[in-house]
Design an enzyme around this catalytic site. Structure first.
Site, PDB file in Angstrom:
ATOM      1  NE  ARG A 237      -4.266  -1.528   0.266  1.00 15.95           N
ATOM      2  CZ  ARG A 237      -4.435  -2.579  -0.531  1.00 15.95           C
ATOM      3  NH1 ARG A 237      -3.531  -2.870  -1.439  1.00 15.95           N
ATOM      4  NH2 ARG A 237      -5.512  -3.341  -0.440  1.00 15.95           N
ATOM      5  CD  GLU A 266      -3.332   3.326  -5.102  1.00 17.75           C
ATOM      6  OE1 GLU A 266      -4.347   2.651  -5.348  1.00 17.75           O
ATOM      7  OE2 GLU A 266      -2.314   2.846  -4.601  1.00 17.75           O
ATOM      8  CG  HIS A 285      -3.837  -0.672  -6.563  1.00 25.53           C
ATOM      9  ND1 HIS A 285      -4.096  -0.020  -5.395  1.00 25.53           N
ATOM     10  CD2 HIS A 285      -3.830  -1.990  -6.238  1.00 25.53           C
ATOM     11  CE1 HIS A 285      -4.232  -0.875  -4.403  1.00 25.53           C
ATOM     12  NE2 HIS A 285      -4.072  -2.099  -4.893  1.00 25.53           N
TER      13      HIS A 285
HETATM   14  P1  NAP Z   1      -0.470 -11.642   4.790  1.00 24.01           P
HETATM   15  O1  NAP Z   1      -0.419 -13.078   4.390  1.00 24.01           O
HETATM   16  O2  NAP Z   1      -1.261 -11.274   5.994  1.00 24.01           O
HETATM   17  O3  NAP Z   1       1.034 -11.152   4.951  1.00 24.01           O
HETATM   18  C1  NAP Z   1       1.396  -9.937   5.482  1.00 24.01           C
HETATM   19  C2  NAP Z   1       2.698 -10.125   6.255  1.00 24.01           C
HETATM   20  O4  NAP Z   1       3.134  -8.838   6.692  1.00 24.01           O
HETATM   21  C3  NAP Z   1       2.533 -10.993   7.489  1.00 24.01           C
HETATM   22  O5  NAP Z   1       3.324 -12.142   7.335  1.00 24.01           O
HETATM   23  C4  NAP Z   1       3.025 -10.122   8.634  1.00 24.01           C
HETATM   24  O6  NAP Z   1       3.987 -10.735   9.437  1.00 24.01           O
HETATM   25  C5  NAP Z   1       3.754  -9.002   7.943  1.00 24.01           C
HETATM   26  N1  NAP Z   1       3.662  -7.766   8.731  1.00 24.01           N
HETATM   27  C6  NAP Z   1       2.567  -7.106   9.144  1.00 24.01           C
HETATM   28  N2  NAP Z   1       2.912  -6.007   9.840  1.00 24.01           N
HETATM   29  C7  NAP Z   1       4.264  -5.996   9.860  1.00 24.01           C
HETATM   30  C8  NAP Z   1       5.238  -5.126  10.429  1.00 24.01           C
HETATM   31  N3  NAP Z   1       4.871  -4.036  11.113  1.00 24.01           N
HETATM   32  N4  NAP Z   1       6.534  -5.414  10.248  1.00 24.01           N
HETATM   33  C9  NAP Z   1       6.913  -6.518   9.570  1.00 24.01           C
HETATM   34  N5  NAP Z   1       6.056  -7.381   9.021  1.00 24.01           N
HETATM   35  C10 NAP Z   1       4.744  -7.127   9.153  1.00 24.01           C
HETATM   36  O7  NAP Z   1      -1.036 -10.767   3.607  1.00 24.01           O
HETATM   37  P2  NAP Z   1      -0.878 -10.981   2.021  1.00 24.01           P
HETATM   38  O8  NAP Z   1      -2.021 -11.756   1.505  1.00 24.01           O
HETATM   39  O9  NAP Z   1       0.507 -11.438   1.736  1.00 24.01           O
HETATM   40  O10 NAP Z   1      -1.087  -9.460   1.545  1.00 24.01           O
HETATM   41  C11 NAP Z   1      -0.224  -8.439   1.999  1.00 24.01           C
HETATM   42  C12 NAP Z   1      -0.702  -7.066   1.583  1.00 24.01           C
HETATM   43  O11 NAP Z   1      -0.463  -6.897   0.197  1.00 24.01           O
HETATM   44  C13 NAP Z   1      -2.222  -6.825   1.716  1.00 24.01           C
HETATM   45  O12 NAP Z   1      -2.568  -6.457   3.027  1.00 24.01           O
HETATM   46  C14 NAP Z   1      -2.467  -5.714   0.715  1.00 24.01           C
HETATM   47  O13 NAP Z   1      -2.364  -4.460   1.337  1.00 24.01           O
HETATM   48  C15 NAP Z   1      -1.335  -5.881  -0.283  1.00 24.01           C
HETATM   49  N6  NAP Z   1      -1.843  -6.289  -1.599  1.00 24.01           N
HETATM   50  C16 NAP Z   1      -1.693  -5.434  -2.646  1.00 24.01           C
HETATM   51  C17 NAP Z   1      -2.152  -5.791  -3.891  1.00 24.01           C
HETATM   52  C18 NAP Z   1      -1.972  -4.865  -5.054  1.00 24.01           C
HETATM   53  O14 NAP Z   1      -2.852  -4.808  -5.909  1.00 24.01           O
HETATM   54  N7  NAP Z   1      -0.867  -4.182  -5.181  1.00 24.01           N
HETATM   55  C19 NAP Z   1      -2.797  -7.015  -4.089  1.00 24.01           C
HETATM   56  C20 NAP Z   1      -2.939  -7.867  -3.005  1.00 24.01           C
HETATM   57  C21 NAP Z   1      -2.460  -7.487  -1.750  1.00 24.01           C
HETATM   58  P3  NAP Z   1       3.674 -11.852  10.569  1.00 24.01           P
HETATM   59  O15 NAP Z   1       3.123 -13.032   9.804  1.00 24.01           O
HETATM   60  O16 NAP Z   1       4.987 -12.106  11.137  1.00 24.01           O
HETATM   61  O17 NAP Z   1       2.657 -11.223  11.460  1.00 24.01           O
END
Ligand code: NAP
Length: 325
Positions: A237, A266, A285
């Protein structure tokens, strides 16, 4: 009696048909001023809401006193006032997993495009400026064998690590809340503190959610830890990054380049300096934006919504406490 569902995202014909079978549906076609007015009119009788890319705050939610469930067509839930939804016992669901691989593909596309200067050099060819064999001035940098740094080792981070490790022979280092032994085993990934990762990675990739804790996580201090050869990739994000500090680092060449799919605001402002920097690859995005994945996300959201409205626990419930409410 059928429940009232308000969609603020258009779905495919089969999904629309499925919803119409089970609910009374109001479709808000776009989120322009007229659409938002329609949405406000529909909310007082809404029991279910489905959509994406709209900030659903307490003020808007207060217009919907009968709301039982909200299904987001996204994995990120930073657009929702989760505390307020939970307080009201409204179930919030999202669409994880189905978009993981596609979003990691986008991340890797940005890695390759920035390292090999694909957009800049394609533009040069298009402009008719390819007049002689190119020399060092236009060389890129290798991707294979370079160190891939992943901040946020969750689903998408892991899919990125898989691509880097198996596809490009990249050593993987990562930073997350907690170490991930399985990821370390599968991809030889090594845990680093945030400053260590910023100093050591050739590619610094953000794959974490936007939360109160991560907002502005990467600012001037963090860019200063990266080197002039570092390439910065953001597919999480925009607000996780201090965009002014990023622009400064790119202009001063304290980092080499950036591949950006997300921005503080955005759509990106038309006067953003990011639009004029050759060392930036900016995409609108598109992380999950393929036909197949967007359909899978919409199907997942419809499943979640109909399950919740039937009084059952949706598979991808975000606010567990609302279920116990
Ligand atoms: P996820 O499986 O929940 O993974 C997020 C990871 O971030 C978790 O493993 C978490 O660590 C880590 N995290 C959270 N806060 C943190 C911090 N302060 N410091 C270090 N690590 C931290 O989520 P995901 O499915 O991979 O998606 C991640 C994000 O990608 C979404 O929330 C979304 O905002 C973004 N996204 C963007 C697009 C796009 O179109 N560009 C598409 C899809 C998703 P722990 O496991 O250790 O808690």
């Amino acid at each position: 009696m059928k429940k009232h569902v308000v969609l603020y995202k258009k779905l495919s014909a089969p999904l629309m048909a499925r919803l119409h079978e089970q609910a009374n549906v109001t479709l808000i076609e776009s989120l322009d001023e007229g659409g938002l007015a329609q949405l406000r009119d529909a909310l007082p009788s809404a029991q279910g809401l489905l959509g994406a890319s709209l900030r659903l705050d307490a003020k808007l939610l207060d217009l919907a006193p009968h709301l039982e469930a909200v299904a987001s067509v996204s994995v990120g839930v930073d657009n929702y006032d989760i505390d307020y939804l939970t307080q009201r016992g409204i179930l919030l669901s999202n669409t994880p997993d189905v978009l993981t691989e596609t979003t990691a593909d986008t991340g890797f596309a940005l890695i390759l495009a920035t390292a090999r200067r694909l957009v800049e050099l394609t533009n040069m060819v298009r402009a008719g400026n390819w007049n002689q064999n190119i020399g060092p001035l236009h060389f890129g940098s290798d991707v294979h064998g370079k160190t891939l740094g992943i901040i946020g080792m969750g689903r998408i981070g892991e899919a990125l690590a898989q691509r880097g490790h198996f596809g490009f022979g990249m050593p993987v280092i990562y930073h997350s809340h907690s170490p991930k032994p399985l990821v370390e085993q599968r991809f030889g990934a090594q845990y680093r503190s945030l400053p260590q990762l910023l100093e050591q990675a050739d590619f610094v990739c953000l794959t974490l959610p936007l939360t109160a804790e991560t907002q502005g996580l990467i600012g001037a201090k963090e860019f200063a830890l990266m080197g002039p050869k570092t390439i910065f990739i953001n597919i999480s994000r925009g607000k996780v990054v201090d965009e002014a500090a990023l622009i400064d680092a790119l202009q001063q060449r304290t980092i080499r380049a950036a591949g950006l799919d997300v921005f503080e605001r955005e759509p990106l402002n038309h006067d953003s300096p990011l639009l004029h920097l050759n060392n930036v690859v900016a995409t609108p995005h598109i992380g999950s934006a393929t036909h197949e994945t967007r359909e899978a996300m919409a199907r997942c959201a419809v499943d979640n919504l109909l399950t919740a409205l039937a009084g059952e626990r949706p598979k991808n419930l975000v606010n567990e406490a609302a279920w116990k409410h």
